[in-house]
Design an enzyme around this catalytic site. Structure first.
Site, PDB file in Angstrom:
ATOM      1  N   LYS A   1      -3.633  10.307   1.062  1.00  0.00           N
ATOM      2  CA  LYS A   1      -4.678   9.276   1.052  1.00  0.00           C
ATOM      3  C   LYS A   1      -5.987   9.771   1.684  1.00  0.00           C
ATOM      4  O   LYS A   1      -7.059   9.284   1.368  1.00  0.00           O
ATOM      5  CB  LYS A   1      -4.212   8.028   1.815  1.00  0.00           C
ATOM      6  CG  LYS A   1      -2.870   7.442   1.398  1.00  0.00           C
ATOM      7  CD  LYS A   1      -2.928   6.768   0.067  1.00  0.00           C
ATOM      8  CE  LYS A   1      -1.751   5.845  -0.205  1.00  0.00           C
ATOM      9  NZ  LYS A   1      -0.424   6.477  -0.171  1.00  0.00           N
TER      10      LYS A   1
HETATM   11  C1  LIG Z   1       0.661   6.261  -1.003  1.00  0.00           C
HETATM   12  C2  LIG Z   1       1.701   7.287  -1.015  1.00  0.00           C
HETATM   13  C3  LIG Z   1       2.450   7.547  -2.166  1.00  0.00           C
HETATM   14  C4  LIG Z   1       2.270   6.761  -3.435  1.00  0.00           C
HETATM   15  O1  LIG Z   1       1.011   7.044  -4.041  1.00  0.00           O
HETATM   16  P1  LIG Z   1       0.444   6.068  -5.159  1.00  0.00           P
HETATM   17  O2  LIG Z   1      -0.929   6.574  -5.447  1.00  0.00           O
HETATM   18  O3  LIG Z   1       0.431   4.711  -4.540  1.00  0.00           O
HETATM   19  O4  LIG Z   1       1.347   6.155  -6.322  1.00  0.00           O
HETATM   20  C5  LIG Z   1       3.388   8.561  -2.113  1.00  0.00           C
HETATM   21  N1  LIG Z   1       3.604   9.262  -0.986  1.00  0.00           N
HETATM   22  C6  LIG Z   1       2.913   9.036   0.136  1.00  0.00           C
HETATM   23  C7  LIG Z   1       3.221   9.822   1.355  1.00  0.00           C
HETATM   24  C8  LIG Z   1       1.929   8.043   0.172  1.00  0.00           C
HETATM   25  O5  LIG Z   1       1.243   7.826   1.288  1.00  0.00           O
END
Ligand SMILES: *Cc1c(COP(=O)(O)O)cnc(C)c1O
Length: 499
Positions: free
Chosen positions: A111
């Protein structure tokens, strides 16, 4: 480049879409004309991550000058925000398999790649739209978004941020990251309920006319940092492009050679960015959507039916414990060949019955580009153990889900000899209880005590953000009922108005 809604022909500028997040009609913003097949290796070779991001963003954020985009990118991706100067390094497991490490940012999850840049895009858009109100970012998080958004927006002028997370739905380390958040413009609250509850209650607050009117009277404008915002989504395309360049540079593939990508998926933001990179010309053969036991998406890719009428599970990979994937509507828009009436109908079906289905032809078409698979917690832990013991490489539980899905495909020969890349979405040290269990280490109460055990056998250094976290004081320990989210938001609006 303008953006249009997935549900109608409503068209807006990038700055408007950045500022408002969601379209008036409830749809999501997508490019009015998608820049198809505009990228090639020869143009990208030798470029830094920052330069690649500048190329990608030039197609979407045409409202800013090249110099403005360059400045924002330099502020987002540098040696204070990322611990690796390559930003997204590629780790080679063997000749068939690489791992693209997306977890070197401030909060150790992928993120950070979007949320390090997003505050700059948003504040620039605010200026362009001559918006003088204070922005209040409202975010529901399944664990990693909230922390990355808090770090991105902490003490950014003209902005404030409030994050809600499911009290029992995040890892102990994620909880500490949230509770110990610094910054004068932040609020964090746990809620009793799961992520889908947090998200849907927040959406209600967000779209409530009275609440919005009250905010407006107090000179506050709501905005969102959830992955539906174009300022979250399009920066993510850059790391698929840089991963391709790295694969060629490493000799894992030849220029233009198709490869598969496995993405641990929750809200469908990450994998959608991969789909966009593919549309722009990155030679991805298939995108494989990896789920945990909440396998609504991987089922969709098998059956063409998206059915939310099922039990919700809390798993070892909490950031993927989601049944209603908020970015999925954008994908449906392309499945429908950009027919917004069709998207509107599918979304209505989902709202009315919790279920929607695409035609057999549409399913066959999308299965050429996508596949799905899932594994449960026991398999996830076994994968972490196996990959650590065989390759000395420690996976976080989300990445391990993707790895397990890859292994199952590989055993069945579904990768047909193509190189596969796994998108690694978090640092393993964010999830000490699962790692301890997977490596058969004795359980402990304190996540930092567990990390010491893990470190003792792996010798893998504790990343600085976690070292610092350990000694910070808890600031936000509240847990509220979801019905009280509205009053929590209103009380923050009051505080912002008084500040
Ligand atoms: C948010 C997240 C995901 C999922 O990603 P999306 O874009 O919501 O599909 C997978 N792994 C981790 C560690 C995350 O923080």
């Amino acid at each position: 480049m303008n953006f249009r809604s997935t549900r109608s022909n409503e068209c807006v500028s990038p700055s408007f879409a950045l500022l408002h997040g969601l379209a008036q009609d409830g749809g999501l913003y997508v490019p009015e004309t998608f820049p198809e097949n505009v990228l090639s290796y020869s143009e990208l070779a030798g470029k830094s991550y920052q330069d690649i991001a500048a190329v990608v963003l030039s197609y979407f954020f045409t409202n800013f000058t090249a110099e403005e985009r360059k400045q924002m990118i330099a502020s987002a991706y540098n040696d204070t925000t990322f611990r690796d100067d390559r930003i997204v390094p590629l780790h080679s497991i063997d000749t068939d398999l690489s791992i693209s490490e997306l977890f070197h940012g401030r909060t150790l999850a992928f993120k950070d790649l979007a949320l390090s840049l997003f505050p700059y895009l948003l504040t620039a858009a605010k200026k362009q739209e001559q918006e003088d109100r204070q922005i209040l970012i409202l975010t529901a998080t399944s664990g990693d978004t909230g922390k990355a958004a808090l770090e991105g927006f902490k003490d950014v002028d003209g902005t404030n941020i409030m994050v809600f997370y499911p009290s029992e739905g995040v890892s102990p380390m994620q909880k500490q990251q949230m509770q110990k958040q610094e910054g004068a413009n932040v609020r964090v609250s746990a809620i009793h309920g799961n992520f889908d509850d947090a998200q849907s209650f927040l959406k209600r607050v967000f779209t409530n006319k009275e609440v919005n009117a009250y905010a407006n009277e107090n000179n506050v404008l709501f905005s969102s940092a959830n992955s539906i915002n174009i300022g979250r989504l399009f920066p993510q395309v850059a790391y698929y492009v840089s991963t391709y360049v790295n694969l060629v540079d490493n000799g894992a593939i030849d220029e233009g050679e198709p490869f598969d990508v496995v993405v641990p998926t929750g809200n469908f933001g990450n994998i959608l960015a991969g789909f966009f990179a593919k549309k722009m010309g990155v030679p991805i053969h298939q995108l494989i959507c990896a789920s945990n036991k909440n396998n609504v998406l991987s089922d969709f890719f098998k059956t063409g039916v998206y059915d939310m009428n099922r039990q919700f599970y809390m798993t070892d990979s909490p950031s993927m414990d989601i049944l209603l994937s908020s970015n999925f509507e954008r994908f449906l828009f392309y499945v429908a060949h950009e027919d917004s009436a069709q998207v509107f109908q599918w979304e209505k079906d989902l709202q009315d019955t919790g279920k929607m289905a695409v035609s057999a032809e549409a399913l066959a078409e999308l299965q050429r580009q996508f596949a799905g698979g899932w594994i449960d917690d026991d398999e996830t832990e076994a994968v972490i153990n196996h990959v650590y013991n065989d390759f000395g490489y420690l996976l976080d539980p989300h990445t391990a889900v993707a790895y397990g899905v890859y292994l199952n495909r590989h055993k069945q020969g579904l990768d047909e000899g193509r190189h596969t890349v796994i998108m690694s979405t978090a640092h393993p040290y964010k999830f000490p209880p699962t790692i301890c269990k997977a490596l058969a280490l004795p359980p402990q109460e304190d996540p930092f005590a567990m990390l010491e055990e893990i470190q003792a056998i792996t010798s893998m250094a504790l990343p600085k953000p976690l070292q610092e976290l350990k000694n910070k004081p808890v600031r936000f320990s509240d847990a509220i009922d979801k019905e009280n989210m509205k009053s929590a938001v209103l009380s923050f609006v009051d505080a912002i108005a008084k500040a």
